[in-house]
Motif scaffolding. Sequence first.
Motif, short mmCIF file in Angstrom:
data_model
loop_
_atom_site.label_atom_id
_atom_site.label_comp_id
_atom_site.label_asym_id
_atom_site.label_seq_id
_atom_site.Cartn_x
_atom_site.Cartn_y
_atom_site.Cartn_z
N PHE A 19 -0.60 115.60 155.70
CA PHE A 19 -1.00 114.15 156.08
C PHE A 19 0.49 113.66 157.01
O PHE A 19 0.05 112.89 157.65
CB PHE A 19 -1.16 113.19 155.09
N GLY A 20 1.41 114.15 156.53
CA GLY A 20 2.79 113.59 157.34
C GLY A 20 2.76 114.11 158.87
O GLY A 20 3.32 113.32 159.76
N PRO A 222 -6.63 118.20 154.03
CA PRO A 222 -5.91 117.75 153.00
C PRO A 222 -6.24 116.79 152.02
O PRO A 222 -5.94 116.61 150.89
CB PRO A 222 -4.73 116.94 153.90
N HIS A 223 -7.41 115.80 152.63
CA HIS A 223 -8.02 114.80 151.53
C HIS A 223 -8.61 115.61 150.52
O HIS A 223 -8.61 115.26 149.33
CB HIS A 223 -8.95 114.16 152.59
N THR A 224 -9.51 116.67 150.77
CA THR A 224 -10.06 117.63 149.70
C THR A 224 -9.21 118.20 149.07
O THR A 224 -9.40 118.31 147.62
CB THR A 224 -11.13 118.66 150.52
N MET A 225 -7.88 118.77 149.40
CA MET A 225 -7.05 119.43 148.61
C MET A 225 -6.23 118.34 147.75
O MET A 225 -6.09 118.59 146.55
CB MET A 225 -5.90 119.94 149.61
N PHE A 226 -5.90 117.28 148.47
CA PHE A 226 -5.36 116.12 147.42
C PHE A 226 -6.29 115.87 145.98
O PHE A 226 -5.90 115.69 144.97
CB PHE A 226 -5.11 114.78 148.16
N ILE A 227 -7.75 115.40 146.37
CA ILE A 227 -8.62 115.12 145.62
C ILE A 227 -8.67 116.29 144.30
O ILE A 227 -8.60 116.18 143.07
CB ILE A 227 -9.67 114.93 145.96
N GLY A 228 -8.78 117.61 144.89
CA GLY A 228 -8.92 118.69 144.01
C GLY A 228 -7.54 119.02 142.93
O GLY A 228 -7.66 119.05 142.04
N GLY A 229 -6.41 118.55 143.80
CA GLY A 229 -5.12 118.78 143.02
C GLY A 229 -5.29 117.74 141.75
O GLY A 229 -4.33 117.96 140.95
N TYR A 248 8.21 113.82 155.26
CA TYR A 248 7.72 114.91 155.94
C TYR A 248 7.54 114.69 157.24
O TYR A 248 7.79 115.64 158.22
CB TYR A 248 6.48 115.29 155.10
N GLY A 249 6.67 113.60 157.81
CA GLY A 249 6.42 113.15 158.89
C GLY A 249 7.65 113.10 159.87
O GLY A 249 7.61 113.49 161.29
N ILE A 250 8.65 112.46 159.50
CA ILE A 250 9.77 112.09 160.45
C ILE A 250 10.57 113.43 160.56
O ILE A 250 11.08 113.87 161.54
CB ILE A 250 10.88 111.23 159.57
#
Length: 285
Positions: A19-20, A222-229, A248-250
Amino acid sequence: MPDNKSRSLMQIHFAVLLFGLTGVFGKLITLPSTILVLGRLISSSVSIFAYMKLMKKDTKLKNRKHFLSFILLGFLLAVHWTTFYESIKLSTVAIGLLTFSTFPVFVTFIEPYFFKEKLQVSDIVTAIVTFIGIFFVVPEFEFGNDMTIGALLGILSGFTYAFLSVLNRKFTEDYSGAMIAFCEQSTAAVFLIPYYFIIQPVVSLSNIFLTILLGTIFTALPHTMFIGGMKYVKTQTAGIITCLEPLYGIILAGILIHEVPDFKVIVGGIIILGTVFYSTLKSKK
């Protein structure tokens, strides 16, 4: 072998890392923000729908009235993502991410209205400190300055996302995260389709590739991974990890496109992320 909780923690961290990186795409993709977001929405919603069909998950709304609600959520998502990328295009990845990351502060003011919760003095103090941080992030407050406009758009992105996240809370008991994301993203795409015909952009193969990559690997996955986690990790822990997204993004923007924030932005970033971290901890109590 790591246990379920350890795997879930790594999964959520990796999702937040992906996401970052989405902010960097705002610089790499040379399309107008509305068209960039339209491409992201289409590729992501198609990917999520395919995932739900593959996993044999329910893809039907339980109540027809929910359709109107998802139209509103889709509109908010379209505004949120468009202002986020326009913020980055006008300013920097750091400014776009840090100003957007103010959304938990907005949530503390919006939630009491929707859920009849009491607003506390500490919430007001947190908001004041957050905007002091924004003062450090923005070089100068002039409306003719792209950096200023970019920061304001980043704040608007955070504000609309705060509404989006609060309203999403009303649907989490009825629908899976994937279903909510699909409904919101597909509806948001409908709002932005007219812009394609108005702008009539010249789309290169590299922009098509990067947009599909953004929508699939850096949005749907990442959306699917986040929900699964979330299955083995507390909501509070996941919220704290999410606070790392701007960091992370910066860092990744510095490595990949050599965009390094100056000392003043770093100070402002520390103040903003500190208050966001505090708001996240406090909201879970």
